[in-house]
Design a protein around this motif. Structure first.
Motif, PDB file in Angstrom:
ATOM      1  N   LYS A  74      38.204  36.788  43.436  1.00  0.00           N
ATOM      2  CA  LYS A  74      36.879  36.266  43.146  1.00  0.00           C
ATOM      3  C   LYS A  74      36.086  37.293  42.339  1.00  0.00           C
ATOM      4  O   LYS A  74      36.417  38.476  42.333  1.00  0.00           O
ATOM      5  CB  LYS A  74      36.140  35.971  44.452  1.00  0.00           C
ATOM      6  N   HIS A  75      35.002  36.824  41.702  1.00  0.00           N
ATOM      7  CA  HIS A  75      34.131  37.742  40.970  1.00  0.00           C
ATOM      8  C   HIS A  75      33.707  38.913  41.857  1.00  0.00           C
ATOM      9  O   HIS A  75      33.678  40.064  41.415  1.00  0.00           O
ATOM     10  CB  HIS A  75      32.888  37.010  40.482  1.00  0.00           C
ATOM     11  N   VAL A 118      37.396  41.165  37.883  1.00  0.00           N
ATOM     12  CA  VAL A 118      37.739  39.746  37.966  1.00  0.00           C
ATOM     13  C   VAL A 118      36.762  38.975  37.096  1.00  0.00           C
ATOM     14  O   VAL A 118      35.549  39.039  37.313  1.00  0.00           O
ATOM     15  CB  VAL A 118      37.690  39.234  39.415  1.00  0.00           C
ATOM     16  N   SER A 119      37.283  38.274  36.115  1.00  0.00           N
ATOM     17  CA  SER A 119      36.424  37.554  35.173  1.00  0.00           C
ATOM     18  C   SER A 119      36.761  36.066  35.173  1.00  0.00           C
ATOM     19  O   SER A 119      37.833  35.653  35.601  1.00  0.00           O
ATOM     20  CB  SER A 119      36.613  38.112  33.763  1.00  0.00           C
ATOM     21  N   SER A 120      35.822  35.289  34.658  1.00  0.00           N
ATOM     22  CA  SER A 120      36.043  33.842  34.597  1.00  0.00           C
ATOM     23  C   SER A 120      36.571  33.420  33.237  1.00  0.00           C
ATOM     24  O   SER A 120      36.671  34.225  32.330  1.00  0.00           O
ATOM     25  CB  SER A 120      34.744  33.102  34.882  1.00  0.00           C
ATOM     26  N   THR A 131      35.367  42.400  42.220  1.00  0.00           N
ATOM     27  CA  THR A 131      35.284  43.410  41.167  1.00  0.00           C
ATOM     28  C   THR A 131      34.708  44.712  41.720  1.00  0.00           C
ATOM     29  O   THR A 131      33.635  44.717  42.318  1.00  0.00           O
ATOM     30  CB  THR A 131      34.400  42.904  40.013  1.00  0.00           C
ATOM     31  N   GLN A 149      41.758  37.068  35.851  1.00  0.00           N
ATOM     32  CA  GLN A 149      40.844  35.929  35.933  1.00  0.00           C
ATOM     33  C   GLN A 149      40.620  35.510  37.378  1.00  0.00           C
ATOM     34  O   GLN A 149      41.433  35.793  38.265  1.00  0.00           O
ATOM     35  CB  GLN A 149      41.412  34.757  35.143  1.00  0.00           C
ATOM     36  N   VAL A 150      39.512  34.824  37.589  1.00  0.00           N
ATOM     37  CA  VAL A 150      39.228  34.273  38.914  1.00  0.00           C
ATOM     38  C   VAL A 150      40.410  33.413  39.358  1.00  0.00           C
ATOM     39  O   VAL A 150      40.944  32.625  38.584  1.00  0.00           O
ATOM     40  CB  VAL A 150      37.941  33.427  38.881  1.00  0.00           C
ATOM     41  N   GLY A 151      40.810  33.617  40.606  1.00  0.00           N
ATOM     42  CA  GLY A 151      41.946  32.902  41.154  1.00  0.00           C
ATOM     43  C   GLY A 151      43.272  33.595  40.950  1.00  0.00           C
ATOM     44  O   GLY A 151      44.288  33.168  41.519  1.00  0.00           O
TER      45      GLY A 151
END
Length: 127
Positions: free
Chosen positions: A87-88, A125-127, A91, A13-15
């Protein structure tokens, strides 16, 4: 046979954080600099970071400074890329590569200077 084998990629995940590994064999590790590159869909391959196996000098792309840390365990012929605060835009498929001799200045980010490449590992990287 020269081999560079990346591992440690995945979905985060992001972060979040990931640590990539690049295990090298088939050449004299101390005589090479090891770089990390990444390539996102539709984009050119870009240099992320590099470390000199002989003196430990490190280099980073501006986009990852302060978030990514490259390190080397010469006893294991392995280079690591610790990626924090992902961060996105991080990716991509991440590749490690070996540069024979010393890198100087910004030359580390030129992919054409590298002699050997790994097969890559996906980081998403996903939210």
């Amino acid at each position: 046979e020269v081999q560079l084998v990346e591992s440690g990629g995945g979905l985060v995940q992001v972060g979040g954080s990931l640590r990539l590994s690049c295990a090298a064999s088939g050449f004299t590790f101390d005589d090479y600099a090891i770089g990390w590159f990444r390539q996102a869909p539709g984009k050119e391959r870009e240099g992320v970071s590099c470390i000199s196996s002989s003196d430990g000098s490190t280099y980073y792309a501006d986009s990852v400074k302060g978030r990514f840390t490259i390190s080397s365990d010469n006893a294991k012929n392995t280079v690591y890329l610790q990626m924090n605060s992902l961060k996105h835009e991080d990716t991509a498929v991440y590749y490690c590569a070996a540069w024979g001799g010393e890198v100087h200045g910004s030359s580390w980010s030129n992919s054409k200077g590298y002699d050997y490449w790994g097969q890559g590992t996906q980081v998403t990287v996903s939210s």
